[in-house]
Design an enzyme around this catalytic site. Structure first.
Site, PDB file in Angstrom:
ATOM      1  N   SER A 190       0.800  -1.224   0.000  1.00 52.18           N
ATOM      2  CA  SER A 190       0.000   0.000   0.000  1.00 52.18           C
ATOM      3  C   SER A 190       0.834   1.276   0.000  1.00 52.18           C
ATOM      4  CB  SER A 190      -0.945  -0.039   1.189  1.00 52.18           C
ATOM      5  OG  SER A 190      -1.669  -1.233   1.124  1.00 52.18           O
ATOM      6  N   ARG A 205       7.514   6.464  -4.283  1.00 55.80           N
ATOM      7  CA  ARG A 205       8.129   7.005  -3.076  1.00 55.80           C
ATOM      8  C   ARG A 205       7.488   6.348  -1.862  1.00 55.80           C
ATOM      9  NH1 ARG A 205       5.329  12.611  -4.229  1.00 55.80           N
ATOM     10  NH2 ARG A 205       3.295  12.212  -3.319  1.00 55.80           N
ATOM     11  N   ASP A 243      -3.919  -1.619  -1.468  1.00 53.34           N
ATOM     12  CA  ASP A 243      -5.011  -2.052  -0.586  1.00 53.34           C
ATOM     13  C   ASP A 243      -6.358  -1.445  -0.978  1.00 53.34           C
ATOM     14  OD1 ASP A 243      -4.155   0.455   0.192  1.00 53.34           O
ATOM     15  OD2 ASP A 243      -4.153   0.039   2.343  1.00 53.34           O
TER      16      ASP A 243
END
Ligand code: ADP
Ligand code: MG
Length: 487
Positions: A190, A205, A243
């Protein structure tokens, strides 16, 4: 195996790796003066030593905070317009404020999927390993939860992935599954990834306090697969999903009207179903369904500091975070940060003598040492003397409080959490508006903040009514509640 069968099976399988709640849906589809009891706390040396702190009017402090944290309907409406605009920009070009990442998921599950799969779920706070078996009319799951230490979150990336592999090895051993199982595994990861295929995605990132080195720019599926090889595990990582995407798909299994999946956990993000023709930057193949699930990465919305009603406390949280200037929306609405905003407010009011009569607390001065779960605990404390809050403040933070302090603290928590819920409604409203789903949409929501914070959902619904009017009646907020797996 064709791409579509592959996608359908494994996305469906890994959905089960999303916080177990999502796994599951899928399976079956001002007051004055102290009260007598608190007098016992008043004559402590700490309080006597602080009697020189100038007395100030705490009511004025709360009023000041209300002015800063209240977000009006008009402000919310203006934000929705900007949000929709930023969604459109993200669909047109790379590196927009909201990244709007194609997920390569173009099909929703049919319910006929079969087989046994492994699933990993790295959310931000928890790491879960699951085994899911789909058989006719039956779904069996086993899962084990692990905590990722701060050292692993911020150390060399290969150690983080070694840890994942070690957890899987332990899980296999405990469940009598051979290490050369050749099982297929879905990875719910996630964090923002540029997906290049269903089983390939480069980390754009880190967010949510992770800074592990050597991972940004790399294909996280390959990093996981390599770690499995290092540990002698023969497991095939066949799908990578966010997710939010997993949440959307699992809710879609039981409600075909599901258009979006929202996460309000450690961080916050959303995914929704978009028409391929609207994804102007997409130059991949057109799918038969003509739709694609978009992982919005909405947590970064507002990071241009134009749209969000940022207070001095929000700016402090941002500046002291591992990723300053990024994820500003997430930092106003999600679990990692709501407690931190509240902690900064408490420190501020302590410094002015408006809270706890200026009593300082070493524990409260530690960054991120006031969990959002404390806020919901305080808001849930309906005892006349707020004795649970009293105990929390005393035992964890060594703070002697008056009932007035505790009531003020409750109001502070309410201000921060209500604002969070109202701002979350902005994103949901923007999705409903952008997709023009005015006749009906189900939005699957998961994550501990939404699940465990009493009244959070009601505040979201209130704001949706302010924003969408009658249309809000057609928007169903569906939370995972079908089955719990504690295995
Ligand atoms: P993840 O983000 O790893 O998937 P969760 O969905 O469980 O995990 O979210 C964890 C976040 O939820 C933490 O930031 C924590 O502060 C917050 N949280 C946990 N319990 C509660 C609670 N009872 N009330 C409000 N927030 C909570
Ligand atoms: Mg989660």
């Amino acid at each position: 195996m064709t791409y579509h069968i592959f996608q359908s099976l494994f996305v469906f399988g890994i959905t089960t790796g999303v916080a177990i709640s999502a796994v599951v849906q899928f399976l079956y589809y001002t007051f004055s003066g102290p009260s007598p009891d608190e007098v016992a706390f008043l004559p402590s040396p700490a309080i006597e030593a602080q009697q020189d702190v100038p007395k100030s009017n705490s009511r004025a402090a709360i009023q000041r905070l209300e002015d800063q944290f209240y977000v009006s309907t008009v402000q919310l409406q203006d934000m929705v317009k900007l949000f929709v605009h930023d969604m459109q920009r993200g669909l047109k070009r790379e590196n927009a404020l909201i990244k709007m990442l194609p997920s390569y998921v173009t099909k929703r599950p049919t319910g006929n999927e079969r087989g046994t799969y492994l699933a990993l779920d790295l959310g931000g706070t928890n790491f879960r390993v699951c085994e899911v078996t789909f058989a006719t009319g039956q779904v069996r799951t086993k899962q084990r939860k692990f905590t990722v230490s701060d050292e692993l979150k911020t150390g060399p990336g290969h150690l983080l992935f070694d840890f994942f592999a070690d957890c899987v090895a332990l899980f296999l051993d405990e469940n009598g599954i051979p290490r050369d199982t050749n099982m297929k595994l879905g990875f719910t990861f996630s964090f923002p990834c540029h997906q290049e295929a269903l089983n390939r995605g480069r980390l754009i990132r880190w967010t949510k306090g992770f800074t592990a080195s050597g991972v940004v720019g790399e294909d996280v599926v390959k990093l996981l697969q390599d770690a499995f090889h290092r540990k002698g595990l023969s497991i095939n990582v066949t799908a990578l999903v966010n997710d939010t995407v997993g949440t959307l798909i699992s809710h879609a299994y039981i409600d075909p009207l599901t258009q979006a999946g929202i996460i309000l956990g450690t961080g916050s993000n959303a995914a929704y179903v978009e028409r391929i023709s609207e994804i102007k930057k997409w130059d991949g193949p057109k799918s038969a369904s003509n739709e694609m699930v978009i992982n919005m990465e909405w947590g970064n919305w507002g990071s241009d500091k134009i749209a969000l009603p940022l207070t001095a406390y929000d700016l402090k949280v941002d500046r002291a975070s591992p990723n300053p200037g990024q994820q500003l929306y997430e930092k106003m609405i999600s679990g990692m940060y709501l407690g931190e905003i509240t902690r900064y407010i408490m420190l501020d009011l302590i410094s002015t003598g408006e809270l706890f009569r200026g009593q300082r607390s070493v524990e409260l001065e530690k960054p991120y040492n006031f969990d959002t779960a404390n806020m919901s605990r305080i808001e849930r404390d309906h005892t006349t003397d707020m004795s649970d809050t009293n105990m929390l403040l005393k035992t964890v933070y060594n703070i002697d409080s008056t009932l007035k302090d505790r009531r003020n603290l409750k109001q502070i928590c309410q201000l921060v959490s209500t604002r969070a819920a109202r701002l979350a409604a902005v994103g949901i409203s923007a999705i409903v508006t952008k997709t023009n789903r005015l006749n009906g949409a189900t939005v699957g929501i998961d994550g501990s903040v939404y699940e465990h914070y009493q009244h959070f959902g009601n505040h979201v619904k209130d704001a949706l009514r302010e924003l969408l009017g009658m249309v809000a009646q057609n928007v169903t907020l569906a939370q995972g509640e079908f089955l719990r797996c504690d295995g």
